[in-house]
Structure formats: structure tokens, C-alpha cells
Scaffold this motif. Structure first.
Motif, PDB file in Angstrom:
ATOM      1  N   HIS A  81      -1.799   0.314  -7.780  1.00 32.66           N
ATOM      2  CA  HIS A  81      -1.311   1.690  -7.615  1.00 32.66           C
ATOM      3  C   HIS A  81      -0.018   1.691  -6.819  1.00 32.66           C
ATOM      4  O   HIS A  81       0.428   0.653  -6.347  1.00 32.66           O
ATOM      5  N   HIS A  83       0.934   3.123  -3.923  1.00 31.45           N
ATOM      6  CA  HIS A  83       1.048   3.238  -2.470  1.00 31.45           C
ATOM      7  C   HIS A  83       1.878   2.084  -1.907  1.00 31.45           C
ATOM      8  O   HIS A  83       1.810   0.952  -2.395  1.00 31.45           O
ATOM      9  N   ASP A  85       1.737   0.105   0.583  1.00 35.15           N
ATOM     10  CA  ASP A  85       1.133  -1.173   0.981  1.00 35.15           C
ATOM     11  C   ASP A  85       0.768  -2.048  -0.226  1.00 35.15           C
ATOM     12  O   ASP A  85       0.329  -3.185  -0.058  1.00 35.15           O
ATOM     13  N   HIS A  86       0.983  -1.521  -1.436  1.00 38.53           N
ATOM     14  CA  HIS A  86       0.704  -2.286  -2.661  1.00 38.53           C
ATOM     15  C   HIS A  86       1.958  -2.518  -3.514  1.00 38.53           C
ATOM     16  O   HIS A  86       1.914  -3.275  -4.472  1.00 38.53           O
ATOM     17  N   HIS A 156      -8.877   7.709  -5.862  1.00 37.12           N
ATOM     18  CA  HIS A 156      -7.920   7.411  -4.807  1.00 37.12           C
ATOM     19  C   HIS A 156      -6.852   8.494  -4.905  1.00 37.12           C
ATOM     20  O   HIS A 156      -6.825   9.239  -5.877  1.00 37.12           O
ATOM     21  N   ASP A 177      -8.144  -0.293  -3.914  1.00 35.94           N
ATOM     22  CA  ASP A 177      -8.453   0.902  -3.121  1.00 35.94           C
ATOM     23  C   ASP A 177      -9.222   1.939  -3.947  1.00 35.94           C
ATOM     24  O   ASP A 177      -8.837   2.263  -5.073  1.00 35.94           O
ATOM     25  N   HIS A 215     -11.234   5.424   0.681  1.00 35.17           N
ATOM     26  CA  HIS A 215     -11.273   3.968   0.907  1.00 35.17           C
ATOM     27  C   HIS A 215     -12.702   3.510   1.127  1.00 35.17           C
ATOM     28  O   HIS A 215     -13.541   4.279   1.591  1.00 35.17           O
TER      29      HIS A 215
HETATM   30 ZN   LIG Z   1      -3.879   3.133  -1.585  1.00 36.70          ZN
END
Ligand SMILES: [Zn+2]
Length: 278
Positions: A81, A83, A85-86, A156, A177, A215
Motif C-alpha cells: 500500500h 503509506h 513506511d511502505h 486499512h 498492514d 493494525h
Molecule cells: Zn499502513
């Protein structure tokens, strides 16, 4: 010198193909990422010689070079996805995979909403790729010697998929996630399970206190591991609450409780899937 490099190249090619996963980070969610208490580069698969990068979060390029992984060998980059952090290092990893754009090469896989409004990839970099593929629920995608499916859309805040990878020798799942939901487990399986574990305790959503957050927490991970009974489960993507509780101790307790070998990933850890064959 020239001869030596040709020789080492030949040696590399003759190595028996194995399946490995290298963790380029084990931190997840915003506070771990902005402090870099744990790295956040996603993980790198080498499956029967096909190399694939999953979820290149911030610092992926630094971690990949530190671990002596060569981006030009990648066949694909897959985002669960959009976000940060990904996905934060998607552009630089595409640049590295294509040798600065000199060698058109590789594919990017991502959910539609990572590619539409405010896309995670610059348009000029798309031209360096062999293709951009849109992930969808229940779809299957071949990459080199392996294939993967994105069996179900997660719950999510943004469009998100986990993955099931199939190689000649192994099947394993990555539960990215998600909020825990009824039916999540039935879509995943295999000898190995990688679980993104952000929270220690279940907590309500910040937007709506009546619904759980988006999460997984430790009790969810325990439930999933009991239900799917993989040979090994690897926990990663730790939020601050999990980190403070020492992920390796959580893994130890989950091993005792479930009878499944549970490992807390470490930054730089390389897991050889041959361990699943015993
Ligand atoms: Zn996420």
C-alpha cells in the motif's frame, strides 16, 4: 583484475538457487519511522534466483547497499500500500533497479490508489520500467521463476493487499498492514507467515472509538498463528509499543503458547527458507 571479476561473476551464477528473505527494516508506523529506532526498508526476496523488493520504506536504498544487495538484479518492486513506511523509497529504488534509467528493466506492482492521485512514482521513472501493474483482489502475477497472489483486500486506511508467494519449493504468506477481520486467515497459508505487528494491545481507531484500529496487535497475531499453523512465523514492522515490550520476548511467548516457532525479525536478518524443509 578484469579476469578476476569475470571469474567471480561466473561463480555467482553457479551458486545453487535458494530461497531467502532479507529484512531491510523491522520498524513500522510513524514514530518508529521518524526516529529510525529500527530501520524501515521493507524486505528483499531472493526466490530461486528471482529477486523482488517488498515495501521499500524510508532508508531502503541505504539498507540495501549496507546488506550488499544489488538493485539492478531486482525483477520487481511490490508495494502492499501507499503509506510512507511502505513506499517512501519507491522512486530511488526504481532508479537503482534500472541503473539510473540507463537500462529499462523490472516492474512495479502497487494498488491502484498508490498510482492515481499523488502517485508514489514520478512519471519520468515509469518510463524506465518494463511495466507498472495494478494489484487487485484475488489476482495472481508471475515474476521470473515464481508467482504471487494478492488474495484479499485488507481493512486499512488505504487500499492494501497482503501476498502469497509460490516458488518451486516453498509457499509463504505476507500479512501486510490490516485490521483483523473475520475470514482474514482463510486467504493465507504456507509453511511461513510474515506478519506486520504494529501494536502490543488492541486499541480503538483514532477516528472512531467504536471500531478497532487498522493494525494487528499481539492477540491478533496469536490467533492468526494458531489458525494457520505455519512451520515458522516471522513478526516484523514493529510499532513503538511492541518495540518497548521487546519483540523477541513477545516471539518467545507466542512460541510457547502456540507451539509454532515464532521469530521476531531483526534489522538485516536473512532467513533461509531451507529451514522450513526439516
Ligand atoms: Zn499502513
Amino acid at each position: 583484475m578484469q579476469l578476476y571479476s569475470i571469474f567471480t561473476l561466473a561463480m555467482d551464477d553457479e551458486k545453487p538457487s535458494s530461497d531467502t528473505i532479507t529484512f531491510l527494516g523491522t520498524g513500522g508506523a510513524r514514530f518508529m519511522i521518524i526516529t529510525q529506532l529500527l530501520a524501515s526498508g521493507g524486505f528483499w526476496l531472493n526466490l530461486s534466483g528471482t529477486e523482488i523488493l517488498i515495501d521499500p520504506g524510508p532508508g531502503c536504498i541505504v539498507q540495501a547497499i549496507k546488506r550488499k544487495l544489488k538493485a539492478e538484479k531486482l525483477s520487481a518492486i511490490i508495494l502492499s500500500h501507499r503509506h510512507l513506511d511502505h513506499s517512501a523509497d519507491t522512486n530511488i529504488m526504481v532508479e537503482a533497479m534500472t541503473q539510473g534509467g540507463l537500462k529499462r528493466h523490472g516492474r512495479l506492482f502497487a494498488p491502484a490508489d498508490a498510482l492515481e492521485t499523488e502517485p508514489v512514482i514520478f512519471s519520468y521513472l515509469k518510463n524506465y520500467l518494463d511495466g507498472v501493474e495494478v494489484l487487485g483482489e484475488g489476482k495472481s502475477y508471475p515474476v521470473g521463476n515464481i508467482s504471487f497472489t494478492t488474495p484479499v483486500r485488507h481493512i486499512h486506511r488505504t487500499e492494501t493487499y497482503g501476498m502469497v508467494f509460490r516458488t518451486a519449493k516453498h509457499t509463504f504468506s505476507y500479512i501486510a498492514d490490516t485490521r483483523y477481520f473475520e475470514g482474514l486467515c482463510q486467504h493465507y497459508g504456507g509453511e511461513l507467515l510474515i506478519i506486520n505487528l504494529v501494536f502490543l494491545e488492541p486499541r480503538p481507531s483514532a477516528d472512531n472509538p467504536l471500531t478497532p484500529t487498522d493494525h494487528l496487535a499481539v492477540p491478533d497475531a496469536e490467533h492468526i498463528i494458531r489458525e494457520l499453523k505455519p512451520k515458522v512465523a516471522i513478526l516484523t514492522h514493529f510499532g513503538m509499543s511492541v518495540w518497548r515490550a521487546k519483540p523477541w520476548q513477545i516471539a518467545e511467548k507466542l512460541t510457547e503458547k502456540t507451539g509454532v516457532r515464532v521469530i521476531a525479525a531483526r534489522d538485516g536478518m536473512k532467513f533461509d527458507l531451507a529451514q522450513l524443509d526439516n
